[in-house]
Design an enzyme around this catalytic site. Structure first.
Site, PDB file in Angstrom:
ATOM      1  N   HIS A  41      43.262  46.326  32.562  1.00 15.38           N
ATOM      2  CA  HIS A  41      43.698  44.887  32.826  1.00 15.38           C
ATOM      3  C   HIS A  41      44.426  45.709  33.171  1.00 15.38           C
ATOM      4  O   HIS A  41      45.378  45.124  33.881  1.00 15.38           O
ATOM      5  CB  HIS A  41      43.285  44.043  31.852  1.00 15.38           C
ATOM      6  CG  HIS A  41      41.982  43.834  31.633  1.00 15.38           C
ATOM      7  ND1 HIS A  41      41.520  44.170  30.527  1.00 15.38           N
ATOM      8  CD2 HIS A  41      41.426  43.065  32.253  1.00 15.38           C
ATOM      9  CE1 HIS A  41      40.401  43.226  30.427  1.00 15.38           C
ATOM     10  NE2 HIS A  41      40.186  42.787  31.126  1.00 15.38           N
ATOM     11  N   HIS A  48      35.668  47.655  34.980  1.00 15.38           N
ATOM     12  CA  HIS A  48      35.216  47.534  33.635  1.00 15.38           C
ATOM     13  C   HIS A  48      33.821  46.776  33.655  1.00 15.38           C
ATOM     14  O   HIS A  48      33.717  45.728  34.836  1.00 15.38           O
ATOM     15  CB  HIS A  48      36.172  47.666  32.523  1.00 15.38           C
ATOM     16  CG  HIS A  48      36.960  46.401  32.685  1.00 15.38           C
ATOM     17  ND1 HIS A  48      37.488  45.774  33.507  1.00 15.38           N
ATOM     18  CD2 HIS A  48      36.772  44.803  32.370  1.00 15.38           C
ATOM     19  CE1 HIS A  48      38.425  45.226  33.987  1.00 15.38           C
ATOM     20  NE2 HIS A  48      37.595  44.582  32.702  1.00 15.38           N
ATOM     21  N   CYS A  83      33.810  33.970  27.749  1.00 16.52           N
ATOM     22  CA  CYS A  83      33.968  35.493  28.669  1.00 16.52           C
ATOM     23  C   CYS A  83      34.372  36.685  28.231  1.00 16.52           C
ATOM     24  O   CYS A  83      34.835  35.871  27.370  1.00 16.52           O
ATOM     25  CB  CYS A  83      34.278  35.352  30.122  1.00 16.52           C
ATOM     26  SG  CYS A  83      35.695  33.953  29.402  1.00 16.52           S
ATOM     27  N   HIS A  85      33.470  40.953  27.306  1.00 18.69           N
ATOM     28  CA  HIS A  85      33.297  42.415  27.203  1.00 18.69           C
ATOM     29  C   HIS A  85      32.233  42.365  26.471  1.00 18.69           C
ATOM     30  O   HIS A  85      32.448  42.940  25.449  1.00 18.69           O
ATOM     31  CB  HIS A  85      34.623  43.325  27.354  1.00 18.69           C
ATOM     32  CG  HIS A  85      35.966  42.817  28.376  1.00 18.69           C
ATOM     33  ND1 HIS A  85      37.148  41.576  28.192  1.00 18.69           N
ATOM     34  CD2 HIS A  85      35.894  42.529  29.647  1.00 18.69           C
ATOM     35  CE1 HIS A  85      37.832  41.265  29.023  1.00 18.69           C
ATOM     36  NE2 HIS A  85      37.179  42.066  29.623  1.00 18.69           N
ATOM     37  N   GLU A 103      33.938  32.638  19.067  1.00 16.04           N
ATOM     38  CA  GLU A 103      34.842  31.790  20.042  1.00 16.04           C
ATOM     39  C   GLU A 103      33.783  30.106  19.484  1.00 16.04           C
ATOM     40  O   GLU A 103      35.282  29.902  18.851  1.00 16.04           O
ATOM     41  CB  GLU A 103      34.936  31.966  21.358  1.00 16.04           C
ATOM     42  CG  GLU A 103      35.512  32.927  22.304  1.00 16.04           C
ATOM     43  CD  GLU A 103      35.549  32.846  23.178  1.00 16.04           C
ATOM     44  OE1 GLU A 103      35.389  32.818  23.994  1.00 16.04           O
ATOM     45  OE2 GLU A 103      35.366  34.439  23.587  1.00 16.04           O
ATOM     46  N   TYR A 119      34.338  41.334  40.996  1.00 15.28           N
ATOM     47  CA  TYR A 119      35.343  41.016  41.904  1.00 15.28           C
ATOM     48  C   TYR A 119      36.413  41.493  41.452  1.00 15.28           C
ATOM     49  O   TYR A 119      36.637  42.481  40.449  1.00 15.28           O
ATOM     50  CB  TYR A 119      35.539  39.193  41.140  1.00 15.28           C
ATOM     51  CG  TYR A 119      36.062  39.192  40.002  1.00 15.28           C
ATOM     52  CD1 TYR A 119      36.541  39.260  38.704  1.00 15.28           C
ATOM     53  CD2 TYR A 119      34.168  38.857  39.667  1.00 15.28           C
ATOM     54  CE1 TYR A 119      36.500  39.477  37.545  1.00 15.28           C
ATOM     55  CE2 TYR A 119      34.124  38.613  37.896  1.00 15.28           C
ATOM     56  CZ  TYR A 119      35.502  38.246  37.001  1.00 15.28           C
ATOM     57  OH  TYR A 119      35.317  38.215  35.369  1.00 15.28           O
ATOM     58  N   GLU A 130      42.215  41.712  36.582  1.00 14.76           N
ATOM     59  CA  GLU A 130      40.106  41.877  36.032  1.00 14.76           C
ATOM     60  C   GLU A 130      39.675  42.560  37.583  1.00 14.76           C
ATOM     61  O   GLU A 130      39.516  41.402  38.651  1.00 14.76           O
ATOM     62  CB  GLU A 130      39.534  40.092  36.416  1.00 14.76           C
ATOM     63  CG  GLU A 130      40.860  38.981  35.352  1.00 14.76           C
ATOM     64  CD  GLU A 130      40.347  39.713  34.242  1.00 14.76           C
ATOM     65  OE1 GLU A 130      39.404  40.705  33.777  1.00 14.76           O
ATOM     66  OE2 GLU A 130      40.582  38.984  32.470  1.00 14.76           O
ATOM     67  N   GLU A 132      36.199  43.110  38.208  1.00 11.61           N
ATOM     68  CA  GLU A 132      35.850  43.271  36.753  1.00 11.61           C
ATOM     69  C   GLU A 132      33.765  43.536  37.083  1.00 11.61           C
ATOM     70  O   GLU A 132      33.646  43.489  38.757  1.00 11.61           O
ATOM     71  CB  GLU A 132      34.897  42.055  35.995  1.00 11.61           C
ATOM     72  CG  GLU A 132      36.570  41.990  34.873  1.00 11.61           C
ATOM     73  CD  GLU A 132      36.435  41.097  34.037  1.00 11.61           C
ATOM     74  OE1 GLU A 132      36.898  41.170  32.834  1.00 11.61           O
ATOM     75  OE2 GLU A 132      35.948  40.162  34.036  1.00 11.61           O
ATOM     76  N   TRP A 175      38.862  34.268  37.607  1.00 20.68           N
ATOM     77  CA  TRP A 175      37.937  34.223  37.756  1.00 20.68           C
ATOM     78  C   TRP A 175      37.122  33.591  37.831  1.00 20.68           C
ATOM     79  O   TRP A 175      35.628  32.901  38.125  1.00 20.68           O
ATOM     80  CB  TRP A 175      37.881  35.063  36.395  1.00 20.68           C
ATOM     81  CG  TRP A 175      37.466  34.522  35.551  1.00 20.68           C
ATOM     82  CD1 TRP A 175      36.651  34.070  34.678  1.00 20.68           C
ATOM     83  CD2 TRP A 175      38.873  34.958  34.461  1.00 20.68           C
ATOM     84  NE1 TRP A 175      37.303  33.052  33.104  1.00 20.68           N
ATOM     85  CE2 TRP A 175      38.186  34.214  33.268  1.00 20.68           C
ATOM     86  CE3 TRP A 175      40.204  35.882  34.758  1.00 20.68           C
ATOM     87  CZ2 TRP A 175      39.213  34.598  32.811  1.00 20.68           C
ATOM     88  CZ3 TRP A 175      40.711  35.403  33.451  1.00 20.68           C
ATOM     89  CH2 TRP A 175      40.359  34.833  31.627  1.00 20.68           C
TER      90      TRP A 175
END
Length: 197
Positions: A41, A48, A83, A85, A103, A119, A130, A132, A175
């Site tokens: 990042h 990624h 959101c 990874h 979460e 993006y 970001e 991604e 994002w």
């Protein structure tokens, strides 16, 4: 077997906290390697794999979360339901379901793929980027939420009109609109035309 913090820790000789690794991908989403999360990042960012989840209640309201103030990236801003990874080798769907549970303390009652979006969004506040290739998921949540306070500052269910008002007056993740706009066809299919999404 996916590389997770737990499996990495078991192979760490000094017992130190393991680095979280991400999958690096090419423009087609094909895995080309891995990188440590923070380094991926840092500007200019490395492309990624990521995921974004949009969960709705039975009234067609979107579940938003405000990110915990202690998070290193985009703390205290509003964003989509969840959101994150995937770990290297972990399927995006599996990662999305896992992170919703971690979460928000709930499992989606329904969740389906809603396409991908690529993006590049710098975060002016942190200087992080970001880059991604993001897998999108939409679904429903019907159980009571039990948010992890280290991840989530607060939650809110909003209509499309309420989201527009909130987005105009409160800080959102860099994002957010990109992933929401990319997911809108699947959102409309889930919530129906009357939902206004």
């Amino acid at each position: 077997m996916p590389t997770t913090p737990a499996t990495a820790a078991s192979s760490s000789p000094n017992g130190a906290a393991p680095s979280i690794m991400l999958e690096l991908v090419d423009e087609d989403g094909t895995t080309i390697g891995t990188a440590e999360k923070l380094s991926a990042h840092q500007a200019p960012g490395r492309l990624h794999r990521a995921f974004s989840v949009f969960l709705f209640d039975e009234e067609g309201r979107l579940l938003l979360q405000r990110r915990a103030l202690g998070k290193y990236h985009s703390p205290g801003v509003w964003s989509n339901t969840c959101c994150g990874h995937p770990y290297p080798g972990e399927a995006p769907f599996t990662a999305a379901a896992r992170r919703v549970s971690e979460e928000l303390g709930v499992s989606p009652s329904l969740m389906a793929e809603a396409g991908t979006v690529r993006y590049n969004h710098p975060d002016p506040a942190s200087g992080l980027v970001e880059q991604e290739y993001n897998h999108l998921f939409v679904g429903m949540v019907q159980a009571p939420l039990r948010p992890d306070p280290e991840e989530v500052e607060e939650t809110a269910f909003v209509t499309a009109a309420e989201l527009a008002e909130r987005h105009a007056s409160a800080p959102f993740s860099a994002w957010f609109m990109t992933v929401l706009d990319a997911a809108r066809p699947a959102v409309r299919e889930l919530t129906g035309a009357a939902g206004g999404w």
